[in-house]
Design a protein around this motif. Structure first.
Motif, PDB file in Angstrom:
ATOM      1  N   GLY A 177     136.130 102.419  77.974  1.00  0.00           N
ATOM      2  CA  GLY A 177     135.415 101.866  76.752  1.00  0.00           C
ATOM      3  C   GLY A 177     134.869 103.244  76.095  1.00  0.00           C
ATOM      4  N   LEU A 178     134.728 103.120  74.705  1.00  0.00           N
ATOM      5  CA  LEU A 178     134.469 103.856  73.867  1.00  0.00           C
ATOM      6  C   LEU A 178     133.775 103.691  72.792  1.00  0.00           C
ATOM      7  CD1 LEU A 178     136.905 106.873  72.431  1.00  0.00           C
ATOM      8  CD2 LEU A 178     135.110 105.600  71.126  1.00  0.00           C
ATOM      9  N   HIS A 179     132.430 104.462  72.491  1.00  0.00           N
ATOM     10  CA  HIS A 179     131.478 103.939  71.548  1.00  0.00           C
ATOM     11  C   HIS A 179     131.983 104.687  70.256  1.00  0.00           C
ATOM     12  CE1 HIS A 179     127.752 101.575  74.031  1.00  0.00           C
ATOM     13  NE2 HIS A 179     129.247 101.285  74.051  1.00  0.00           N
ATOM     14  N   LEU A 180     132.444 103.893  69.277  1.00  0.00           N
ATOM     15  CA  LEU A 180     132.621 104.718  68.093  1.00  0.00           C
ATOM     16  C   LEU A 180     131.480 104.661  66.869  1.00  0.00           C
ATOM     17  CD1 LEU A 180     135.123 106.178  66.905  1.00  0.00           C
ATOM     18  CD2 LEU A 180     135.447 103.950  65.611  1.00  0.00           C
ATOM     19  N   LEU A 181     131.150 105.844  66.496  1.00  0.00           N
ATOM     20  CA  LEU A 181     129.998 106.159  65.388  1.00  0.00           C
ATOM     21  C   LEU A 181     130.939 106.188  64.022  1.00  0.00           C
ATOM     22  CD1 LEU A 181     127.942 108.617  67.143  1.00  0.00           C
ATOM     23  CD2 LEU A 181     127.127 106.394  66.504  1.00  0.00           C
ATOM     24  N   ALA A 182     130.486 105.233  63.205  1.00  0.00           N
ATOM     25  CA  ALA A 182     131.060 104.921  62.054  1.00  0.00           C
ATOM     26  C   ALA A 182     129.878 105.155  60.766  1.00  0.00           C
ATOM     27  CB  ALA A 182     131.717 103.389  61.777  1.00  0.00           C
TER      28      ALA A 182
ATOM     29  N   GLY B 130     131.785  88.113  71.184  1.00  0.00           N
ATOM     30  CA  GLY B 130     131.849  88.570  72.619  1.00  0.00           C
ATOM     31  C   GLY B 130     130.498  88.854  73.309  1.00  0.00           C
ATOM     32  N   ARG B 131     129.909  89.348  72.745  1.00  0.00           N
ATOM     33  CA  ARG B 131     128.170  89.630  72.856  1.00  0.00           C
ATOM     34  C   ARG B 131     127.704  88.220  73.207  1.00  0.00           C
ATOM     35  NH1 ARG B 131     125.428  94.291  72.497  1.00  0.00           N
ATOM     36  NH2 ARG B 131     126.883  96.006  71.853  1.00  0.00           N
ATOM     37  N   ASP B 132     127.796  87.274  72.268  1.00  0.00           N
ATOM     38  CA  ASP B 132     127.362  85.981  72.375  1.00  0.00           C
ATOM     39  C   ASP B 132     127.716  85.249  73.303  1.00  0.00           C
ATOM     40  OD1 ASP B 132     125.673  86.285  70.248  1.00  0.00           O
ATOM     41  OD2 ASP B 132     126.996  85.373  68.670  1.00  0.00           O
TER      42      ASP B 132
ATOM     43  N   VAL C 286     123.226  90.975  70.060  1.00  0.00           N
ATOM     44  CA  VAL C 286     122.693  90.743  71.166  1.00  0.00           C
ATOM     45  C   VAL C 286     123.176  91.463  72.408  1.00  0.00           C
ATOM     46  CG1 VAL C 286     123.783  88.309  71.844  1.00  0.00           C
ATOM     47  CG2 VAL C 286     121.406  88.939  72.623  1.00  0.00           C
ATOM     48  N   GLY C 287     122.310  92.081  73.406  1.00  0.00           N
ATOM     49  CA  GLY C 287     123.038  92.926  74.540  1.00  0.00           C
ATOM     50  C   GLY C 287     122.321  92.720  75.786  1.00  0.00           C
ATOM     51  N   ARG C 288     122.665  93.470  76.771  1.00  0.00           N
ATOM     52  CA  ARG C 288     121.902  93.363  78.116  1.00  0.00           C
ATOM     53  C   ARG C 288     120.381  94.034  78.065  1.00  0.00           C
ATOM     54  NH1 ARG C 288     126.376  96.528  81.443  1.00  0.00           N
ATOM     55  NH2 ARG C 288     127.045  97.207  79.492  1.00  0.00           N
ATOM     56  N   PRO C 289     120.398  94.816  77.140  1.00  0.00           N
ATOM     57  CA  PRO C 289     119.131  95.224  77.024  1.00  0.00           C
ATOM     58  C   PRO C 289     118.052  94.037  76.793  1.00  0.00           C
ATOM     59  CG  PRO C 289     120.263  97.068  75.953  1.00  0.00           C
ATOM     60  CD  PRO C 289     121.197  95.890  76.260  1.00  0.00           C
TER      61      PRO C 289
ATOM     62  N   GLY D 167     131.371  91.553  82.165  1.00  0.00           N
ATOM     63  CA  GLY D 167     132.196  92.565  81.175  1.00  0.00           C
ATOM     64  C   GLY D 167     132.021  91.964  79.674  1.00  0.00           C
ATOM     65  N   ARG D 168     132.495  92.358  78.629  1.00  0.00           N
ATOM     66  CA  ARG D 168     132.738  91.833  77.557  1.00  0.00           C
ATOM     67  C   ARG D 168     133.818  92.415  76.894  1.00  0.00           C
ATOM     68  NH1 ARG D 168     130.335  95.028  73.330  1.00  0.00           N
ATOM     69  NH2 ARG D 168     128.698  96.258  73.988  1.00  0.00           N
ATOM     70  N   TYR D 169     134.188  91.507  75.478  1.00  0.00           N
ATOM     71  CA  TYR D 169     135.110  92.011  74.896  1.00  0.00           C
ATOM     72  C   TYR D 169     134.931  93.291  74.099  1.00  0.00           C
ATOM     73  CZ  TYR D 169     138.227  92.166  70.760  1.00  0.00           C
ATOM     74  OH  TYR D 169     139.005  92.746  69.506  1.00  0.00           O
ATOM     75  N   ALA D 170     135.674  94.043  73.720  1.00  0.00           N
ATOM     76  CA  ALA D 170     135.348  95.464  72.992  1.00  0.00           C
ATOM     77  C   ALA D 170     136.685  95.584  71.999  1.00  0.00           C
ATOM     78  CB  ALA D 170     135.348  96.829  73.621  1.00  0.00           C
ATOM     79  N   ALA D 171     136.620  96.147  70.750  1.00  0.00           N
ATOM     80  CA  ALA D 171     137.463  96.264  70.010  1.00  0.00           C
ATOM     81  C   ALA D 171     138.453  97.145  70.211  1.00  0.00           C
ATOM     82  CB  ALA D 171     137.198  96.235  68.419  1.00  0.00           C
ATOM     83  N   PRO D 172     140.064  96.995  70.397  1.00  0.00           N
ATOM     84  CA  PRO D 172     141.117  97.908  70.549  1.00  0.00           C
ATOM     85  C   PRO D 172     140.686  99.136  69.586  1.00  0.00           C
ATOM     86  CG  PRO D 172     142.004  95.559  70.442  1.00  0.00           C
ATOM     87  CD  PRO D 172     140.575  95.692  70.009  1.00  0.00           C
ATOM     88  N   LEU D 173     140.889 100.429  70.099  1.00  0.00           N
ATOM     89  CA  LEU D 173     140.179 101.636  69.520  1.00  0.00           C
ATOM     90  C   LEU D 173     140.992 101.733  68.021  1.00  0.00           C
ATOM     91  CD1 LEU D 173     138.430 104.097  69.022  1.00  0.00           C
ATOM     92  CD2 LEU D 173     139.837 105.186  70.528  1.00  0.00           C
TER      93      LEU D 173
END
Ligand code: AMP
Ligand code: FE
Ligand code: FE
Ligand code: ZN
Length: 297
Positions: free
Chosen positions: A73-78, A98-100, A132-135, A167-173
């Motif tokens: 997983g990678l968090h990308l700042l845009a 995916g979050r929902d 919406v997230g785990r927090p 787990g959840r979906y994340a966008a292909p980088l």
């Protein structure tokens, strides 16, 4: 000039409204703030109004949940992408879906352990954020007296290896990076060595991987982040210098949702900030999109 380039509001999992975030940034003595909620630009309009009110320079951005080809997983700042660019809209929508979908799955797991929360409880307490997230589930668990804080919720329940981890979906980088650049934005890897134990050279997120991302158009690396040790910061700084990538620093502020992430606890050098804006400006020129301007105080 004090510059904080990564913060969250209630549009995702921060606890301040976008307006409160901007006011808190001014109170913390910041000159430049980026609002970077997870996977959404929902907080931008309110933050922009507030920045005009208080005379703070605001950079509109987001932090996008992506996954590398390796599965990491990678968090990308845009920063400063046109939020209406269709490939970006579609990429974000899949992440939000995916979050929902994950919320009821986590609540089912909690119910197996006799923790009975409803989706309506979670969403009401969260105030209906776009992302919406785990927090937010953690907050509902706190309200129900199951845990005392978000940290405990992640450690025992919601984090990897926790009793209710899903787990959840994340966008292909790479396609997502192309979407951000096509939208006239610039990209920075968030806390590259923060979320997993990558080993001293970064392992799968090491110099070779970062060089590949630079070749795919990455502008910078978030080096000064609370999840990075001193040694990790120095190693990452040297890698950034080697690869001619911009170095950023930020708080990753989440209001009261994350301890030890106070606004301005890490900051970005003005020269690196200037290079980041240049890169966004050239992406915008190349794309021909109408990208958000920096709100200049
Ligand atoms: P999610 O976006 O639902 O996958 O949840 C991950 C988010 O939870 C991250 O972006 C962090 O902001 C937050 N988070 C992760 N670990 C913790 C923790 N121990 N305490 C508070 N927030 C956390
Ligand atoms: Fe977060
Ligand atoms: Fe992150
Ligand atoms: Zn963040």
């Amino acid at each position: 000039m004090r510059i904080d380039l990564h913060t969250h509001s209630r549009a995702s999992d921060g606890t301040d409204s976008p307006r409160e975030l901007v006011h808190a940034a001014t109170a913390a003595g910041l000159d430049v703030l980026a609002i970077t909620d997870h996977d959404t630009s929902d907080g931008w309009a309110e933050a922009t109004d507030a920045a005009h009110e208080v005379g703070l320079t605001l950079v509109r951005g987001m932090e996008i949940s992506t996954r590398m080809a390796s599965g990491l997983g990678l968090h990308l700042l845009a920063y400063l992408p046109d939020p209406t660019y269709p490939p970006l809209v579609e990429g974000l929508q899949r992440v939000l879906d995916g979050r929902d979908e994950r919320v009821p799955a986590i609540l089912d797991r909690l119910r197996e352990h006799d923790v009975d929360l409803t989706e309506a409880d979670v969403r009401r307490l969260a105030g209906g954020p776009a992302a919406v997230g785990r927090p937010h589930i953690a907050d509902a668990m706190i309200a129900a007296g199951v845990v005392t804080d978000r940290n405990e919720a992640f450690r025992d329940w919601l984090g990897w290896g926790g009793r209710a981890f899903v787990g959840r979906y994340a966008a292909p980088l790479e396609p997502l990076m192309d979407a951000v650049h096509g939208a006239g934005g610039a990209t920075v890897v968030a806390h590259p060595w923060g979320r997993h134990d990558h080993g001293p050279d970064g392992g799968a997120m090491g110099e070779a991987a970062l060089a590949g991302l630079r070749d795919a158009g990455l502008t910078g690396i978030e080096v000064d982040h609370q999840d990075h040790s001193r040694v990790a910061r120095e190693t990452l700084r040297a890698i950034a210098r080697n690869l001619d990538l911009v170095v950023t620093g930020s708080s990753d502020y989440h209001g009261t949702g994350k301890v030890d992430h106070e606004l301005g606890c890490n900051t970005t050098d003005p020269d690196d900030y200037a290079r980041l804006l240049e890169r966004a400006a050239s992406a915008a020129a190349a794309s021909g999109r109408t990208t958000p301007e920096v709100v200049v105080a």
